[in-house]
Design a protein around this motif. Structure first.
Motif, PDB file in Angstrom:
ATOM      1  N   ALA A   1       1.811  -8.685  26.054  1.00 22.54           N
ATOM      2  CA  ALA A   1       2.713  -8.368  27.160  1.00 22.54           C
ATOM      3  C   ALA A   1       2.798  -6.872  27.401  1.00 22.54           C
ATOM      4  O   ALA A   1       2.925  -6.437  28.520  1.00 22.54           O
ATOM      5  CB  ALA A   1       4.094  -8.919  26.872  1.00 22.54           C
ATOM      6  N   GLN A   2       2.756  -6.070  26.316  1.00 23.68           N
ATOM      7  CA  GLN A   2       2.911  -4.643  26.487  1.00 23.68           C
ATOM      8  C   GLN A   2       1.587  -3.921  26.689  1.00 23.68           C
ATOM      9  O   GLN A   2       1.499  -2.943  27.404  1.00 23.68           O
ATOM     10  CB  GLN A   2       3.639  -4.045  25.274  1.00 23.68           C
ATOM     11  CG  GLN A   2       5.137  -4.085  25.440  1.00 23.68           C
ATOM     12  CD  GLN A   2       5.656  -5.498  25.549  1.00 23.68           C
ATOM     13  OE1 GLN A   2       5.413  -6.306  24.675  1.00 23.68           O
ATOM     14  NE2 GLN A   2       6.341  -5.824  26.619  1.00 23.68           N
ATOM     15  N   ALA A   3       0.527  -4.399  26.016  1.00 17.75           N
ATOM     16  CA  ALA A   3      -0.758  -3.700  26.109  1.00 17.75           C
ATOM     17  C   ALA A   3      -1.404  -4.032  27.447  1.00 17.75           C
ATOM     18  O   ALA A   3      -2.348  -4.787  27.529  1.00 17.75           O
ATOM     19  CB  ALA A   3      -1.652  -4.111  24.947  1.00 17.75           C
ATOM     20  N   TYR A   4      -0.839  -3.443  28.501  1.00 16.25           N
ATOM     21  CA  TYR A   4      -1.328  -3.779  29.843  1.00 16.25           C
ATOM     22  C   TYR A   4      -2.571  -3.010  30.203  1.00 16.25           C
ATOM     23  O   TYR A   4      -3.254  -3.339  31.155  1.00 16.25           O
ATOM     24  CB  TYR A   4      -0.226  -3.534  30.880  1.00 16.25           C
ATOM     25  CG  TYR A   4       0.083  -2.080  31.108  1.00 16.25           C
ATOM     26  CD1 TYR A   4      -0.469  -1.404  32.190  1.00 16.25           C
ATOM     27  CD2 TYR A   4       0.900  -1.372  30.235  1.00 16.25           C
ATOM     28  CE1 TYR A   4      -0.197  -0.066  32.395  1.00 16.25           C
ATOM     29  CE2 TYR A   4       1.173  -0.044  30.448  1.00 16.25           C
ATOM     30  CZ  TYR A   4       0.617   0.610  31.527  1.00 16.25           C
ATOM     31  OH  TYR A   4       0.876   1.937  31.725  1.00 16.25           O
ATOM     32  N   LEU A   5      -2.880  -1.953  29.412  1.00 21.23           N
ATOM     33  CA  LEU A   5      -4.088  -1.173  29.691  1.00 21.23           C
ATOM     34  C   LEU A   5      -5.292  -1.874  29.104  1.00 21.23           C
ATOM     35  O   LEU A   5      -5.200  -2.467  28.032  1.00 21.23           O
ATOM     36  CB  LEU A   5      -4.001   0.195  29.012  1.00 21.23           C
ATOM     37  CG  LEU A   5      -3.159   1.284  29.633  1.00 21.23           C
ATOM     38  CD1 LEU A   5      -3.364   2.565  28.835  1.00 21.23           C
ATOM     39  CD2 LEU A   5      -3.526   1.514  31.084  1.00 21.23           C
ATOM     40  N   ASP A   6      -6.411  -1.772  29.780  1.00 19.52           N
ATOM     41  CA  ASP A   6      -7.664  -2.227  29.185  1.00 19.52           C
ATOM     42  C   ASP A   6      -8.172  -1.075  28.331  1.00 19.52           C
ATOM     43  O   ASP A   6      -8.477  -0.008  28.862  1.00 19.52           O
ATOM     44  CB  ASP A   6      -8.655  -2.558  30.315  1.00 19.52           C
ATOM     45  CG  ASP A   6     -10.019  -2.916  29.767  1.00 19.52           C
ATOM     46  OD1 ASP A   6     -10.146  -3.003  28.522  1.00 19.52           O
ATOM     47  OD2 ASP A   6     -10.945  -3.095  30.567  1.00 19.52           O
ATOM     48  N   PRO A   7      -8.219  -1.264  27.005  1.00 17.78           N
ATOM     49  CA  PRO A   7      -8.632  -0.133  26.175  1.00 17.78           C
ATOM     50  C   PRO A   7     -10.104   0.231  26.384  1.00 17.78           C
ATOM     51  O   PRO A   7     -10.522   1.330  26.066  1.00 17.78           O
ATOM     52  CB  PRO A   7      -8.385  -0.619  24.747  1.00 17.78           C
ATOM     53  CG  PRO A   7      -8.371  -2.101  24.833  1.00 17.78           C
ATOM     54  CD  PRO A   7      -7.931  -2.462  26.224  1.00 17.78           C
TER      55      PRO A   7
END
Lengths: 460, 69
Positions: B18-24
């Motif tokens: 839910a929080q890691a909305y960035l594509d690493p």
């Protein structure tokens, strides 16, 4: 009849599901969503929020009892302290950009000490407030998931390391690439543009050149890696990034405009009289906010900021803005913000549906505009008709303090020395009649020991 | 290919979605894993070196103070 919705979402914050910015009756709020609750609670309970606010690194907020924008997902609403002027990375000089990068890394280090990390590292999350860089996104923190590589590593390199390296090693004006690449400069592009010698810098080798190669190589086919990234490795990653940023330098003393006052044709008496007149005009109109256009190193902007007026000093020359910023830092000035801006091509609205980043003019209007020793550059060097200029300034704010520089002035003579004089209307009379359409001219004072005239005008 | 993704899965699954909305970015993600040992050991060496230099400086200062007394 359905009541009008008082709350309006801000288009700059649609990506992060943790919350949403919105305005309500002109005040900015941030909705915090249920899904972010454990992270927000940890931010407060671990003491991280207070530590960062005490250091002046994070914008303070207060919890408020305001209806959320989306009640079905909302947990609470906070009101962050207001930033009077939002600036963007493509408007920062080198020193500002470097301070923003170092602040992001310092915050990451402190967050890790409190069991959290930054889940994004966008340069747009940093603003300059009261003379200092500050993180404005209170929802950027996340409980540190032990063993994971940093999710915002790519974003940090694209938003900070790549532009700063290009500004330091190629040309400072490459900071303008951020205007084109809203999510940061692609690392393969930065790697191609940077000189070969930058491969001898370990941080740049690892985080830019190898990073670009790794993106190219593993874009389609991830390899077999049976490892995780422990905290020491993560701290090492941040440490090498910080060392890389710290080593990047740029000196402002070689650009055209940063030497302007030393080399210009103002006599000491003319400068002194001009300063006295500008100060007098400011005391008469008492604005709350001022934009100084073509501000150079901020000599006249300081007449406003030192009176406690919130002043933004714009200039297109990176060297002048850098000197201005260094002086602000050195003297702890809190009311002056120097920024890089080309008035003939100011920052446009950018991003999705042109709504993510505001244009320069959308960030106005302002109470008073200073346009000192500027008009000849716009009217003659850029062929802008005087009527266009009057309309342009009129759209920016109510009061205008403007200096008319006649053709007989040596600076204008210099501009005309290699070109035909196609400006028959560029006379004091032509200037007054063009500006008289939009403005009431309250004062016009000849500047002593010069041929220039200073005007105080009010928008009609 | 499938096998390689399976091996990465324990890492990827643990991401708080839910929080890691960035594509690493796969390349950025993998580079960090590849560099982990290098940057980690450099950091440890640096930290110990700092501690050692602080310790030596204190020791020298103490010695100096003793002589001055």
């Amino acid at each position: 009849m359905k009541p009008a919705n008082l709350s309006q979402p801000l288009q700059a914050s649609f990506r992060d599901p943790s919350g949403q910015l919105f305005t309500r009756v002109g005040v900015l709020y941030r909705q915090v969503n249920q899904v972010y609750r454990p992270h927000f609670e940890h931010l407060i309970e671990s003491g991280l929020y207070q530590t960062l606010v005490d250091k002046g690194w994070l914008i303070p907020h207060e919890e408020v009892n305001v209806p959320p924008l989306q009640p079905e997902t909302a947990w609470k609403v906070i009101r962050p302290e207001t930033i009077p002027f939002i600036s963007y990375p493509y408007e920062w000089c080198f020193g500002q950009y470097k301070d923003a990068a170092l602040l992001t890394l310092n915050i990451q280090m402190v967050a890790l000490e409190h069991g959290m990390w930054l889940k994004d590292s966008s340069a747009y999350n940093i603003q300059f407030h009261e003379g200092r860089a500050v993180l404005i996104d209170s929802l950027s923190f996340e409980i540190y998931p032990e063993g994971q590589p940093w999710v915002a590593y790519r974003q940090f390199c694209q938003h900070f390391l790549a532009p700063l390296s290009l500004m330091a090693h190629c040309d400072v004006r490459l900071g303008q690439l951020m205007r084109t690449y809203l999510d940061g400069i692609p690392l393969d592009l930065a790697s191609r543009l940077l000189p070969w010698r930058t491969r001898f810098s370990l941080p740049l080798l690892l985080h830019l050149h190898l990073h670009a190669a790794s993106q190219r190589r593993y874009a389609a086919q991830p390899p077999v890696i049976k490892r995780c990234m422990d905290k020491v490795a993560l701290l090492g990653l941040i440490d090498t990034l910080e060392a890389g940023i710290r080593r990047l330098t740029w000196s402002p003393f070689t650009t055209d405009w940063s030497q302007y006052y030393q080399e210009s044709n103002y006599t000491a008496a003319a400068l002194e009289h001009k300063q006295a007149l500008v100060a007098e005009f400011l005391d008469v109109i008492r604005p709350a906010t001022v934009w100084d256009l073509g501000a150079n190193t901020g000599r006249f902007s300081r007449l406003a900021s030192q009176r406690g007026l919130l002043t933004v000093a714009f200039d297109q020359d990176y060297g002048a803005v850098e000197q201005n910023y260094r002086q602000c830092k050195q003297e702890g000035e809190t009311h002056l913000l120097p920024l890089v801006l080309d008035l003939t091509n100011p920052s446009p609205p950018l991003g999705w549906a042109h709504q993510e980043r505001l244009s320069w003019m959308q960030r106005g209007p302002v109470d008073a505009v200073l346009a000192l020793a500027l008009i000849h550059h716009l009217a003659i060097a850029n062929n802008l008709p005087l009527a266009y200029l009057a309309e342009f300034f009129h759209a920016l704010g109510r009061w205008l303090v403007i200096e008319f520089v006649p053709k007989s002035d040596s600076q204008v003579q210099r501009l005309l020395s290699f070109r035909a004089d196609i400006f028959p209307n560029y006379t004091r009379q032509g200037f007054e009649s063009a500006f008289g359409v939009c403005y009431r001219i309250h004062r016009s004072e000849a500047i002593r020991d010069s041929q220039r005239v200073l005007y105080l005008m009010e928008a009609r | 290919m499938k096998q390689s993704i399976d091996l990465l899965r324990p890492l990827l699954i643990n991401l708080p979605k839910a929080q890691a909305y960035l594509d690493p970015g796969s390349g950025s993600f993998i580079l960090q894993l590849l560099l982990a040992a290098l940057v980690g050991s450099l950091f440890l060496v640096k930290s110990y070196w700092r501690k050692l230099s602080v310790f030596l400086r204190r020791l020298l200062r103490r010695e100096q103070d003793r002589r001055e007394e």
